[in-house]
Design an enzyme around this catalytic site. Structure first.
Site, PDB file in Angstrom:
ATOM      1  N   GLY A  24      37.033 -23.642 -40.145  1.00  0.00           N
ATOM      2  CA  GLY A  24      36.135 -24.504 -40.711  1.00  0.00           C
ATOM      3  C   GLY A  24      34.980 -25.248 -39.148  1.00  0.00           C
ATOM      4  O   GLY A  24      33.809 -24.451 -39.127  1.00  0.00           O
ATOM      5  N   ASP A  33      48.336 -12.913 -30.887  1.00  0.00           N
ATOM      6  CA  ASP A  33      49.666 -14.403 -30.518  1.00  0.00           C
ATOM      7  C   ASP A  33      48.038 -15.338 -28.683  1.00  0.00           C
ATOM      8  O   ASP A  33      47.211 -13.992 -28.071  1.00  0.00           O
ATOM      9  CB  ASP A  33      50.352 -14.037 -30.033  1.00  0.00           C
ATOM     10  N   CYS A  38      43.016 -20.752 -32.204  1.00  0.00           N
ATOM     11  CA  CYS A  38      43.732 -21.384 -33.133  1.00  0.00           C
ATOM     12  C   CYS A  38      42.662 -21.814 -34.588  1.00  0.00           C
ATOM     13  O   CYS A  38      42.819 -22.774 -34.680  1.00  0.00           O
ATOM     14  CB  CYS A  38      44.467 -22.746 -33.024  1.00  0.00           C
ATOM     15  N   SER A  39      42.519 -20.167 -34.871  1.00  0.00           N
ATOM     16  CA  SER A  39      40.762 -20.957 -35.567  1.00  0.00           C
ATOM     17  C   SER A  39      41.066 -21.157 -37.061  1.00  0.00           C
ATOM     18  O   SER A  39      40.568 -21.735 -37.392  1.00  0.00           O
ATOM     19  CB  SER A  39      39.879 -19.377 -35.789  1.00  0.00           C
ATOM     20  N   ALA A  40      42.051 -20.332 -38.334  1.00  0.00           N
ATOM     21  CA  ALA A  40      42.809 -20.535 -39.701  1.00  0.00           C
ATOM     22  C   ALA A  40      42.587 -21.830 -39.711  1.00  0.00           C
ATOM     23  O   ALA A  40      42.869 -22.937 -38.981  1.00  0.00           O
ATOM     24  CB  ALA A  40      43.810 -19.934 -39.966  1.00  0.00           C
ATOM     25  N   CYS A  57      45.471 -33.209 -33.954  1.00  0.00           N
ATOM     26  CA  CYS A  57      44.613 -34.708 -34.617  1.00  0.00           C
ATOM     27  C   CYS A  57      46.169 -35.451 -34.419  1.00  0.00           C
ATOM     28  O   CYS A  57      47.303 -36.097 -35.781  1.00  0.00           O
ATOM     29  CB  CYS A  57      44.833 -34.399 -36.327  1.00  0.00           C
TER      30      CYS A  57
END
Length: 220
Positions: free
Chosen positions: A31, A76, A26-28, A146
């Protein structure tokens, strides 16, 4: 935001980082991927389901001159598996979540009507897939949210550790020296739990609420 990547770096800092292959799930927007590369990891594979967000990833990689050590897969995360020729040493899973830990600076997130049950299912399935089908034996996963909700954070790790099928996992407890300034936020399980405002009286100042855990896949 840098602490999940730092957790992986602390795990492998005494090894040859150039030989390590890390998955940024889930990289985008990228950062964490940039942090991993700047820390010295030799191969970072970014997994992102959104084609639109992958364009941003690609732009960031090019801007930072990291093309030789990064690759992007528009996939995915629940279906992607690594090539047998490129075993995976570590996975960084900053999971999709309710973002309730950011409520002090983004009050709108506390008013959103996210489907919590759907998020919990996605988190659990992603975590199980990462440890069962992506991570090699002895490999390490860092799971982060988070969120201040325990069911999205501590609860997911407890379910993973309690499983009777799939890969067997064990916590690599965080030590005080792993996160200077966050020493009081390491709980009895060795996981990092920060609540909004918890560090307001320290040099860290105000920060979001978040959770980070680090686990190793046991050998057979």
């Amino acid at each position: 935001a840098s602490l999940p990547a730092q957790a992986l770096f602390r795990t492998f800092q005494s090894t040859n980082l150039q030989e390590k292959h890390v998955i940024d799930m889930c990289s985008a927007p990228g950062g964490k991927m940039a942090q991993l590369v700047s820390m010295g990891f030799g191969k970072v594979t970014a997994i992102e389901i959104s084609k639109k967000r992958c364009k941003q990833l690609e732009a960031n990689i090019k801007r930072l001159g990291m093309e030789d050590r990064c690759s992007i897969n528009i996939s995915d995360g629940l279906k992607w598996t690594p090539d047998n020729n490129h075993p995976v040493d570590a996975v960084l899973l900053d999971a999709p979540c309710s973002a309730t830990g950011t409520g002090s600076r983004r009050p709108d997130v506390l008013q959103r009507k996210d489907n919590l049950e759907e998020l919990l299912e996605i988190q659990q399935n992603l975590l199980n897939h990462c440890v069962d089908n992506i991570l090699q034996e002895g490999g390490v996963v860092v799971y982060a949210t988070c969120s201040i909700l325990k069911e999205e954070s501590e609860g997911q790790i407890k379910k993973l550790l309690a499983r009777t099928d799939g890969a067997s996992m064990e916590t690599i407890e965080f030590q005080k020296e792993d996160f200077p300034g966050f020493e009081t936020c390491i709980d009895k399980n060795g996981w990092l739990r920060v609540l909004p405002g918890q560090l307001s009286s320290t040099s860290m100042g105000l920060c979001d609420g978040f959770f980070v855990a680090r686990l190793r896949r046991k050998g057979t």
